[in-house]
Enzyme design. Structure first.
Site, PDB file in Angstrom:
ATOM      1  N   ARG A 131       0.805  -1.228   0.000  1.00  0.00           N
ATOM      2  CA  ARG A 131       0.000   0.000   0.000  1.00  0.00           C
ATOM      3  C   ARG A 131       0.837   1.276   0.000  1.00  0.00           C
ATOM      4  NH1 ARG A 131      -4.743  -2.292   4.082  1.00  0.00           N
ATOM      5  NH2 ARG A 131      -5.132  -4.154   2.829  1.00  0.00           N
ATOM      6  N   GLY A 132       1.777   1.291  -0.894  1.00  0.00           N
ATOM      7  CA  GLY A 132       2.500   2.517  -1.159  1.00  0.00           C
ATOM      8  C   GLY A 132       2.787   2.574  -2.660  1.00  0.00           C
TER       9      GLY A 132
END
Length: 347
Positions: A236-237
């Site tokens: 999640r980046g």
């Protein structure tokens, strides 16, 4: 003699007044850039029906106040009065401290000291039009529950997160770390995240309502992510995205397991991003097949998502520039995150 004594008394009182005046008043040197460098949805933009909105202004034209402790930070970030709140001393707590913020605020770190440790910001029903700039967020590794999120924005509109470093902590990919660095969802809308660094965390960013099956949130939020650096985020980046419209341009992600998670009804338009170590494992896209995704010009090319392509283009909402993926990698490794000297803005 009497006149001399009175004069001496007056001078003494003046000196005492000067010497006991707040040493912090106007003392800190900070990047007073206003909204220079603002781009994307937090700037002048339109919705899908062509209706324009005003740009984020934060605390422009408001009083400049200097804070060096948690109590003053709470006081000046609350309410709706326009203020430029300057962090001039590092503020730290051994335990998690939640600070609620109101509207019409610019929270900016001074060049010398701008670190907030275990200070977590929370929006309220009265939050909107807030700028966070030149700050470093630290938090202890043992503050790692699901809701331990250093910036949590769920309501209001017009937010600009710029030149902010979320430094993270050591983690185990198989451990119990459930905390995130940033959450923007529920009814929060029109946000730009730019020139910032997110590092050293199991989970990075969540954008949009946090769960599937909530179609009433369809179309929210509108988020631009530009010139950001994601380093050593396991997943999640740039982030997990649901329901809204997401323009992801000129970002650099390195040392990751999964980068972009395409959640339900997310419309994602990706441009000229660079994906480094971790790309060879095929984990750039975590695609649930429930959203829409189109990429143009990224390295490596992202040509085979499960989700259908999106017909949405952010150029219908605002004007912008885009640089090459190679330029983005070089730029963010030099300039993303907080600074002790000057702020350099990507295009």
């Amino acid at each position: 003699m009497k006149k001399f004594s009175l004069l001496l008394l007056a001078v003494t009182l003046l000196l005492l007044t000067v010497s006991t005046a707040p040493a912090t008043y106007g003392a800190a040197n900070f990047p007073n850039t206003g909204t220079n460098g603002l781009t994307g949805f937090a700037g002048n933009s339109k919705n899908e029906n062509g209706v324009s909105k005003a740009a984020t202004t934060g605390g422009r034209n408001g009083q400049v106040v200097y804070v060096s402790n948690l109590n003053d930070l709470r006081t000046h970030m609350a309410g709706s009065t326009a203020k430029i709140v300057v962090v001039e001393q590092n503020i730290s707590s051994s335990s998690l401290q939640k600070v609620e913020f109101g509207s019409n605020k610019t929270l900016v770190g001074s060049f010398d000291r701008h670190t907030l440790t275990n200070i977590h910001f929370r929006s309220t029903s009265g939050s909107s039009n807030v700028i966070f700039q030149n700050l470093t967020f630290n938090h202890s590794a043992n503050i790692n529950a699901n809701d331990d999120i250093q910036m949590y924005i769920t309501s209001g509109s017009n937010y600009w997160i710029d030149h902010v470093t979320f430094s993270g902590h050591n983690y185990s990919s198989g451990g119990n770390d459930l905390d995130k660095l940033l959450y923007i969802g529920d009814r929060a809308d029109y946000i730009t995240i730019s020139n910032s660094k997110f590092a050293n965390h199991k989970y990075g960013i969540i954008l949009g309502h946090p769960n599937d099956g909530n179609s009433s949130y369809n179309g929210v939020p509108h988020v631009t992510m530009s010139n950001n650096y994601f380093e050593n985020l396991y997943v999640r980046g740039p982030g997990l995205m649901r329901y809204g419209f997401f323009h992801i341009k000129n970002n650099y992600a390195n040392n990751f397991n999964q980068a972009i998670t395409i959640g339900e009804k997310a419309r994602i338009y990706s441009e000229n991003n660079y994906f480094g170590a971790g790309a060879e494992k095929g984990g750039i896209l975590d695609d649930k097949g429930k959203g829409e995704f189109t990429d143009k010009g990224s390295t490596p090319a992202l040509n085979s998502p499960v989700s259908p392509k999106t017909n949405w283009r952010p150029s219908n909402n605002y004007s912008y520039q885009v640089e090459s993926a190679a330029y983005a990698r070089e730029f963010v490794t030099k300039y993303a995150g907080s600074s002790n000297t000057t702020l350099v803005f990507g295009k």
